[in-house]
Design a protein around this motif. Structure first.
Motif, PDB file in Angstrom:
ATOM      1  N   PHE A  10       2.919   4.950  -5.370  1.00  0.00           N
ATOM      2  CA  PHE A  10       2.053   4.279  -4.394  1.00  0.00           C
ATOM      3  C   PHE A  10       2.280   2.782  -4.501  1.00  0.00           C
ATOM      4  O   PHE A  10       2.219   2.210  -5.589  1.00  0.00           O
ATOM      5  CB  PHE A  10       0.581   4.588  -4.654  1.00  0.00           C
ATOM      6  CG  PHE A  10      -0.363   3.856  -3.728  1.00  0.00           C
ATOM      7  CD1 PHE A  10      -0.501   4.249  -2.409  1.00  0.00           C
ATOM      8  CD2 PHE A  10      -1.095   2.771  -4.183  1.00  0.00           C
ATOM      9  CE1 PHE A  10      -1.361   3.571  -1.541  1.00  0.00           C
ATOM     10  CE2 PHE A  10      -1.971   2.085  -3.334  1.00  0.00           C
ATOM     11  CZ  PHE A  10      -2.103   2.489  -2.015  1.00  0.00           C
ATOM     12  N   VAL A  11       2.544   2.170  -3.357  1.00  0.00           N
ATOM     13  CA  VAL A  11       2.699   0.722  -3.277  1.00  0.00           C
ATOM     14  C   VAL A  11       1.668   0.209  -2.277  1.00  0.00           C
ATOM     15  O   VAL A  11       1.655   0.624  -1.120  1.00  0.00           O
ATOM     16  CB  VAL A  11       4.121   0.325  -2.832  1.00  0.00           C
ATOM     17  CG1 VAL A  11       4.217  -1.193  -2.693  1.00  0.00           C
ATOM     18  CG2 VAL A  11       5.162   0.836  -3.821  1.00  0.00           C
ATOM     19  N   PHE A  12       0.810  -0.675  -2.735  1.00  0.00           N
ATOM     20  CA  PHE A  12      -0.228  -1.227  -1.864  1.00  0.00           C
ATOM     21  C   PHE A  12       0.327  -2.402  -1.075  1.00  0.00           C
ATOM     22  O   PHE A  12       0.770  -3.394  -1.652  1.00  0.00           O
ATOM     23  CB  PHE A  12      -1.437  -1.668  -2.680  1.00  0.00           C
ATOM     24  CG  PHE A  12      -2.487  -2.373  -1.865  1.00  0.00           C
ATOM     25  CD1 PHE A  12      -3.145  -1.695  -0.844  1.00  0.00           C
ATOM     26  CD2 PHE A  12      -2.809  -3.694  -2.112  1.00  0.00           C
ATOM     27  CE1 PHE A  12      -4.111  -2.333  -0.085  1.00  0.00           C
ATOM     28  CE2 PHE A  12      -3.778  -4.341  -1.365  1.00  0.00           C
ATOM     29  CZ  PHE A  12      -4.432  -3.666  -0.337  1.00  0.00           C
ATOM     30  N   ASP A  13       0.310  -2.270   0.235  1.00  0.00           N
ATOM     31  CA  ASP A  13       0.704  -3.352   1.131  1.00  0.00           C
ATOM     32  C   ASP A  13      -0.565  -3.873   1.795  1.00  0.00           C
ATOM     33  O   ASP A  13      -1.161  -3.190   2.632  1.00  0.00           O
ATOM     34  CB  ASP A  13       1.680  -2.840   2.187  1.00  0.00           C
ATOM     35  CG  ASP A  13       2.189  -3.953   3.102  1.00  0.00           C
ATOM     36  OD1 ASP A  13       1.552  -5.023   3.149  1.00  0.00           O
ATOM     37  OD2 ASP A  13       3.205  -3.736   3.781  1.00  0.00           O
ATOM     38  N   PRO A  63       1.133   6.302   2.929  1.00  0.00           N
ATOM     39  CA  PRO A  63       1.047   6.260   1.459  1.00  0.00           C
ATOM     40  C   PRO A  63      -0.285   6.761   0.927  1.00  0.00           C
ATOM     41  O   PRO A  63      -0.340   7.358  -0.161  1.00  0.00           O
ATOM     42  CB  PRO A  63       1.237   4.767   1.146  1.00  0.00           C
ATOM     43  CG  PRO A  63       1.950   4.208   2.328  1.00  0.00           C
ATOM     44  CD  PRO A  63       1.422   4.972   3.491  1.00  0.00           C
ATOM     45  N   TYR A  64      -1.354   6.574   1.692  1.00  0.00           N
ATOM     46  CA  TYR A  64      -2.679   7.000   1.249  1.00  0.00           C
ATOM     47  C   TYR A  64      -2.841   8.513   1.357  1.00  0.00           C
ATOM     48  O   TYR A  64      -3.511   9.134   0.526  1.00  0.00           O
ATOM     49  CB  TYR A  64      -3.758   6.303   2.082  1.00  0.00           C
ATOM     50  CG  TYR A  64      -3.737   4.808   1.934  1.00  0.00           C
ATOM     51  CD1 TYR A  64      -4.544   4.166   1.002  1.00  0.00           C
ATOM     52  CD2 TYR A  64      -2.895   4.025   2.723  1.00  0.00           C
ATOM     53  CE1 TYR A  64      -4.523   2.787   0.852  1.00  0.00           C
ATOM     54  CE2 TYR A  64      -2.861   2.640   2.583  1.00  0.00           C
ATOM     55  CZ  TYR A  64      -3.679   2.035   1.644  1.00  0.00           C
ATOM     56  OH  TYR A  64      -3.648   0.667   1.498  1.00  0.00           O
ATOM     57  N   THR A  76     -10.114   6.688   2.880  1.00  0.00           N
ATOM     58  CA  THR A  76     -11.166   7.625   3.299  1.00  0.00           C
ATOM     59  C   THR A  76     -10.777   8.413   4.550  1.00  0.00           C
ATOM     60  O   THR A  76     -11.117   9.589   4.678  1.00  0.00           O
ATOM     61  CB  THR A  76     -12.485   6.883   3.540  1.00  0.00           C
ATOM     62  OG1 THR A  76     -12.295   5.848   4.507  1.00  0.00           O
ATOM     63  CG2 THR A  76     -13.006   6.283   2.250  1.00  0.00           C
ATOM     64  N   THR A  77     -10.057   7.781   5.475  1.00  0.00           N
ATOM     65  CA  THR A  77      -9.692   8.484   6.705  1.00  0.00           C
ATOM     66  C   THR A  77      -8.563   9.486   6.509  1.00  0.00           C
ATOM     67  O   THR A  77      -8.330  10.334   7.381  1.00  0.00           O
ATOM     68  CB  THR A  77      -9.288   7.482   7.801  1.00  0.00           C
ATOM     69  OG1 THR A  77      -8.221   6.651   7.325  1.00  0.00           O
ATOM     70  CG2 THR A  77     -10.476   6.616   8.206  1.00  0.00           C
ATOM     71  N   THR A  78      -7.856   9.406   5.388  1.00  0.00           N
ATOM     72  CA  THR A  78      -6.778  10.367   5.123  1.00  0.00           C
ATOM     73  C   THR A  78      -7.199  11.458   4.148  1.00  0.00           C
ATOM     74  O   THR A  78      -6.358  12.250   3.712  1.00  0.00           O
ATOM     75  CB  THR A  78      -5.539   9.634   4.547  1.00  0.00           C
ATOM     76  OG1 THR A  78      -5.925   8.869   3.396  1.00  0.00           O
ATOM     77  CG2 THR A  78      -4.914   8.727   5.591  1.00  0.00           C
TER      78      THR A  78
END
Length: 280
Positions: A44-47, A55-56, A85-87
């Motif tokens: 996981f890479v946070f952009d 990614p989520y 939350t939406t995924t």
């Protein structure tokens, strides 16, 4: 999404070396991420600027999401919470952001209407510096709700494992003049950070929408540490500085040390105490 866990650690860094063993001993299921992934982590890479939810969607569903890396971009905290939350399936998702107590150093842009100060006692209610990181933390706290409760744990200096405070003296005070200007230092062990995280995870109703300050409930004196642990000229410099400043004994009192952090409210609220309450 292949798993449901109690705790998702976004960023398996230094903290996770204490947190993961504690999760195992306490029976808390967990998953952790790293940039590249691996046998024990999820990639996981946070952009902070991206609206890509892919990614989520690959992350496990977790009751609590721990964010170990700093977020500084405006809007990024809200974006992380929303995309996670939406995924994932409907439910309550708790979010913990790790921050730093350096925001209480009495300089910079203090919260509106507050008076600046650079010394004395600070607690979690004291005015703090609104830098980019603190602003992102405030954004996270502002979106706390029944469905996505959030909290921030601002940590003092971290030690334990490879991080040994006694090894820092020479770097912090390479000269007598550098040591002269050193006052207080506040620390917390990785095990106590981990215990605090799991306490919040289990009792989130006490913490939703709140910012906390964490230390081991001690104020250390750099002169005292240099006298005890110095390997170069530090012990001798301390003697000279004490004579010059009229300091009779160490540690110096708060009036001489400058900033002092009060973390009692966290430990009393969650009814635990630091177990690593002295530097080694």
């Amino acid at each position: 999404m292949t798993a449901t866990v109690d705790l998702l650690i976004l960023g398996a860094g230094w903290t996770s070396t204490f947190l993961i063993p504690l999760c195992r001993s306490e029976g808390v299921s967990y998953s952790a991420t790293s940039r590249a992934g691996g046998p024990d982590t999820v990639p996981f890479v946070f952009d902070p600027e991206s609206e890509d939810a892919t990614p989520y969607a690959q992350l496990p569903t977790a009751r609590t999401v721990l964010i170990t890396f700093p977020i500084k971009a405006s809007g990024a905290s809200e974006r992380l919470v929303r995309l996670y939350t939406t995924t994932h399936k409907e439910g309550v998702f708790q979010f913990i952001q790790l921050g730093t107590t350096s925001i209480w150093d009495g300089t910079g842009n203090i919260v509106a209407g507050a008076e600046k100060k650079s010394s004395g006692w600070f607690d979690r209610h004291s005015p703090f510096n609104v830098n980019e990181r603190a602003a992102a933390e405030e954004e996270l706290l502002a979106i706390s709700s029944d469905k996505t409760p959030t909290t921030v744990l601002n940590l003092s200096g971290l030690w334990g494992g490879e991080r040994q405070t006694k090894n820092w003296v020479g770097r912090v005070a390479p000269t007598k003049e550098a040591l002269r200007n050193k006052g207080s230092i506040h620390m917390i062990h990785g095990l106590d950070v981990s215990r605090a995280i799991l306490a919040v995870h289990a009792q989130f109703a006490k913490t939703a929408g709140k910012r906390w300050l964490l230390t081991d409930q001690r104020v250390y004196d750099w002169w005292d540490l240099a006298s005890a642990w110095g390997q170069g000229g530090e012990p001798g410099w301390v003697n000279e500085l004490m004579e010059e400043a009229g300091v009779r004994a160490l540690p110096r009192d708060i009036g001489e040390l400058g900033r002092a952090l009060d973390s009692r409210e966290f430990w009393s609220t969650f009814e635990i105490s630091p177990v690593k309450a002295r530097l080694e």
